[in-house]
Design an enzyme around this catalytic site. Structure first.
Site, PDB file in Angstrom:
ATOM      1  N   LYS A  45       0.825  -1.215   0.000  1.00 53.81           N
ATOM      2  CA  LYS A  45       0.000   0.000   0.000  1.00 53.81           C
ATOM      3  C   LYS A  45       0.856   1.262   0.000  1.00 53.81           C
ATOM      4  CE  LYS A  45      -3.810  -0.099   2.573  1.00 53.81           C
ATOM      5  NZ  LYS A  45      -4.685  -0.290   3.761  1.00 53.81           N
ATOM      6  N   LYS A  47       2.328   2.678   2.298  1.00 57.01           N
ATOM      7  CA  LYS A  47       1.963   3.547   3.433  1.00 57.01           C
ATOM      8  C   LYS A  47       2.942   3.293   4.569  1.00 57.01           C
ATOM      9  CE  LYS A  47      -3.025   4.478   3.321  1.00 57.01           C
ATOM     10  NZ  LYS A  47      -4.244   4.513   4.150  1.00 57.01           N
TER      11      LYS A  47
END
Ligand code: C2G
Length: 136
Positions: A45, A47
């Protein structure tokens, strides 16, 4: 018992997350949150979380709306999760509109309007700005 599932990172929990979880729980009787692991966030992701998986899990488990937190390790686990936990309803915020419609073969799919004016990224920026402008 109507069982609901939703997925997310839930870093720096904020009222947009709470609004989502509140509406998700209101759909049924039992809410499962599949929480993105640190590895999934980092590798798939892109992130980087302020809070690690255990911290984010502990916080979610303390909420009145959440009945169970399970790890989200990859993009592909949703169908098996729905089958394993006998899920009736899958829900997400509208930033994911239509992205999970393939799950309609397995359960009801609902997208809630995203809460405007708040995001984890925005929160991070606010904290950085605070330290830049104050002499703490
Ligand atoms: N959300 C919201 N309003 C906001 C911010 C987030 O409704 N202002 C919702 C998102 O739509 C999502 C949930 O809160 O349903 C969690 O948001 P994130 O932690 O940002 O989750 P995300 O990174 O979108 O991960 O497989 C799905 C992914 O794991 C979803």
């Amino acid at each position: 018992m109507v069982r609901v599932i939703t997925y997310g990172t839930y870093d720096l929990l904020h009222y947009g997350h709470i609004n989502l979880l509140k509406r998700a729980k209101a759909l049924g009787d039992y809410l499962i949150v599949a929480l993105s692991t640190d590895e999934f966030n980092k590798n798939m992701k892109n992130k980087v979380c302020v809070q690690n998986f255990q911290e984010r899990k502990t916080i979610l488990e303390s909420l009145r709306y959440v009945d169970l937190v399970i790890p989200e390790n990859n993009w592909e686990q949703k169908i098996s999760d729905i089958q394993l936990y006998h899920v009736d309803i899958f829900c997400m915020g509208s930033d994911w509109n239509n992205k999970f419609d393939f799950l309609k073969d397995y359960c009801k799919v609902i997208y809630f309007p995203r809460t405007d004016g708040i995001s984890t990224t925005q929160r991070k920026g606010e904290v950085i700005q605070m330290f830049k402008t104050s002499n703490v």
